[in-house]
Design a protein around this motif. Structure first.
Motif, PDB file in Angstrom:
ATOM      1  N   GLU A 253     -47.304-108.044 -62.922  1.00 18.79           N
ATOM      2  CA  GLU A 253     -47.607-109.374 -62.405  1.00 18.79           C
ATOM      3  C   GLU A 253     -46.433-109.974 -61.620  1.00 18.79           C
ATOM      4  N   ASP A 254     -45.443-109.173 -61.250  1.00 22.32           N
ATOM      5  CA  ASP A 254     -44.291-109.701 -60.496  1.00 22.32           C
ATOM      6  C   ASP A 254     -44.730-110.198 -59.123  1.00 22.32           C
ATOM      7  N   LYS A 255     -44.179-111.327 -58.748  1.00 20.78           N
ATOM      8  CA  LYS A 255     -44.494-111.903 -57.447  1.00 20.78           C
ATOM      9  C   LYS A 255     -43.661-111.190 -56.386  1.00 20.78           C
ATOM     10  N   ILE A 256     -44.275-110.940 -55.264  1.00 17.55           N
ATOM     11  CA  ILE A 256     -43.536-110.351 -54.144  1.00 17.55           C
ATOM     12  C   ILE A 256     -42.748-111.468 -53.475  1.00 17.55           C
ATOM     13  N   ARG A 257     -41.444-111.266 -53.397  1.00 12.49           N
ATOM     14  CA  ARG A 257     -40.579-112.305 -52.830  1.00 12.49           C
ATOM     15  C   ARG A 257     -40.288-112.015 -51.359  1.00 12.49           C
ATOM     16  N   THR A 258     -40.134-113.078 -50.587  1.00  9.14           N
ATOM     17  CA  THR A 258     -39.743-112.933 -49.186  1.00  9.14           C
ATOM     18  C   THR A 258     -38.232-112.753 -49.116  1.00  9.14           C
ATOM     19  N   TYR A 259     -37.766-112.366 -47.950  1.00 14.85           N
ATOM     20  CA  TYR A 259     -36.329-112.150 -47.761  1.00 14.85           C
ATOM     21  C   TYR A 259     -35.533-113.413 -48.086  1.00 14.85           C
ATOM     22  N   ASP A 260     -36.051-114.555 -47.703  1.00 19.96           N
ATOM     23  CA  ASP A 260     -35.353-115.827 -47.947  1.00 19.96           C
ATOM     24  C   ASP A 260     -35.249-116.167 -49.434  1.00 19.96           C
TER      25      ASP A 260
END
Length: 59
Positions: free
Chosen positions: A3-10
């Motif tokens: 269930e980990d959220k995909i994070r953006t580079y920022d």
């Protein structure tokens, strides 16, 4: 399932950005070196083809 959220580079922290940038740089260098290798192979092939043409003309 994960269930980990995909994070953006920022959203990455500084260390994660540094590691990601390093891997991107490695990928770019690898791609560039592959391109140079294939370029040399094509140049060599063209040179051999020109030699073959010249040999055929002489025959």
């Amino acid at each position: 399932m994960n269930e980990d959220k995909i994070r953006t580079y920022d959203e990455l922290n500084v260390d994660e950005k540094e590691v990601l940038d390093f891997f991107r740089q490695m990928k770019l260098e690898s791609d560039y070196n592959k391109f140079r290798f294939y370029n040399l192979k094509v140049e060599n092939l063209i040179e051999k083809y020109e030699q073959l043409k010249q040999l055929r003309e002489e025959i």
